[in-house]
Motif scaffolding. Sequence first.
Motif, PDB file in Angstrom:
ATOM      1  N   ALA A 201       0.831  -1.205   0.000  1.00  0.00           N
ATOM      2  CA  ALA A 201       0.000   0.000   0.000  1.00  0.00           C
ATOM      3  C   ALA A 201       0.866   1.256   0.000  1.00  0.00           C
ATOM      4  O   ALA A 201       0.559   2.233  -0.683  1.00  0.00           O
ATOM      5  CB  ALA A 201      -0.944  -0.006   1.199  1.00  0.00           C
TER       6      ALA A 201
ATOM      7  N   LEU B  68      -0.519   2.163  -3.355  1.00  0.00           N
ATOM      8  CA  LEU B  68      -1.939   2.391  -3.114  1.00  0.00           C
ATOM      9  C   LEU B  68      -2.270   3.705  -2.416  1.00  0.00           C
ATOM     10  O   LEU B  68      -3.223   4.387  -2.808  1.00  0.00           O
ATOM     11  CB  LEU B  68      -2.503   1.217  -2.306  1.00  0.00           C
ATOM     12  CG  LEU B  68      -3.995   1.086  -2.177  1.00  0.00           C
ATOM     13  CD1 LEU B  68      -4.655   0.940  -3.535  1.00  0.00           C
ATOM     14  CD2 LEU B  68      -4.333  -0.129  -1.329  1.00  0.00           C
TER      15      LEU B  68
ATOM     16  N   LYS C 281      -4.486  -1.921  -9.048  1.00  0.00           N
ATOM     17  CA  LYS C 281      -4.804  -1.257  -7.782  1.00  0.00           C
ATOM     18  C   LYS C 281      -6.068  -1.824  -7.141  1.00  0.00           C
ATOM     19  O   LYS C 281      -6.184  -1.852  -5.925  1.00  0.00           O
ATOM     20  CB  LYS C 281      -4.910   0.248  -7.995  1.00  0.00           C
ATOM     21  CG  LYS C 281      -3.548   0.884  -8.275  1.00  0.00           C
ATOM     22  CD  LYS C 281      -3.639   2.360  -8.463  1.00  0.00           C
ATOM     23  CE  LYS C 281      -3.528   3.049  -7.145  1.00  0.00           C
ATOM     24  NZ  LYS C 281      -3.430   4.508  -7.246  1.00  0.00           N
TER      25      LYS C 281
ATOM     26  N   LEU D 181      -6.093  -3.081  -3.419  1.00  0.00           N
ATOM     27  CA  LEU D 181      -7.043  -2.519  -2.459  1.00  0.00           C
ATOM     28  C   LEU D 181      -7.806  -3.635  -1.752  1.00  0.00           C
ATOM     29  O   LEU D 181      -7.995  -3.591  -0.531  1.00  0.00           O
ATOM     30  CB  LEU D 181      -8.009  -1.561  -3.152  1.00  0.00           C
ATOM     31  CG  LEU D 181      -9.047  -0.909  -2.252  1.00  0.00           C
ATOM     32  CD1 LEU D 181      -8.386  -0.062  -1.170  1.00  0.00           C
ATOM     33  CD2 LEU D 181     -10.004  -0.069  -3.080  1.00  0.00           C
TER      34      LEU D 181
END
Length: 157
Positions: free
Chosen positions: A68, A72, A86, A90
């Motif tokens: 992340a 992210l 992504k 996620l």
Amino acid sequence: DSTNGGDRDLKRASVYGIAQIARYAPNSTLSSVAFQILPNLMSIVTDAESAEEEENTYLVEITVSALASMFLFNDAPYGTFDGVDKSSLLKKFLHVLPICQDYDEAKVCHDKLCDLIESGAVSMTAEAPALMRIVGQIFADVEDGEEVASTATCSRL
């Protein structure tokens, strides 16, 4: 290379180091190896989740935090790179949350979750069940004295 197998402590330290570099070093630091690191980190999460061993919890948490941090979060140095799924990242991030093994990582990830929600990167409607689980557990952990979120993050949640 230590993310490819070997000593568990070395793997943990390496993954933790990757997360810290992604957050605090200049963006160019990992740019030549970011896409080489991605499949190794993804395999750590996938392999550890399939083993479902309690001892893998810390490794999975810091690995998802590293992913992340790299790709992210709103301020991720490689968040705009093409070729990164992504949506999959996620889902893995939300699946692993809340972070509970490392309070520092927990505070960062839970605060950055708020950023993702506020920016619209996480749909409150589509991810409502996951968010309810995550926020509820964070509040329960904080109530139990666990330092998994700052006061400011709890207010944002």
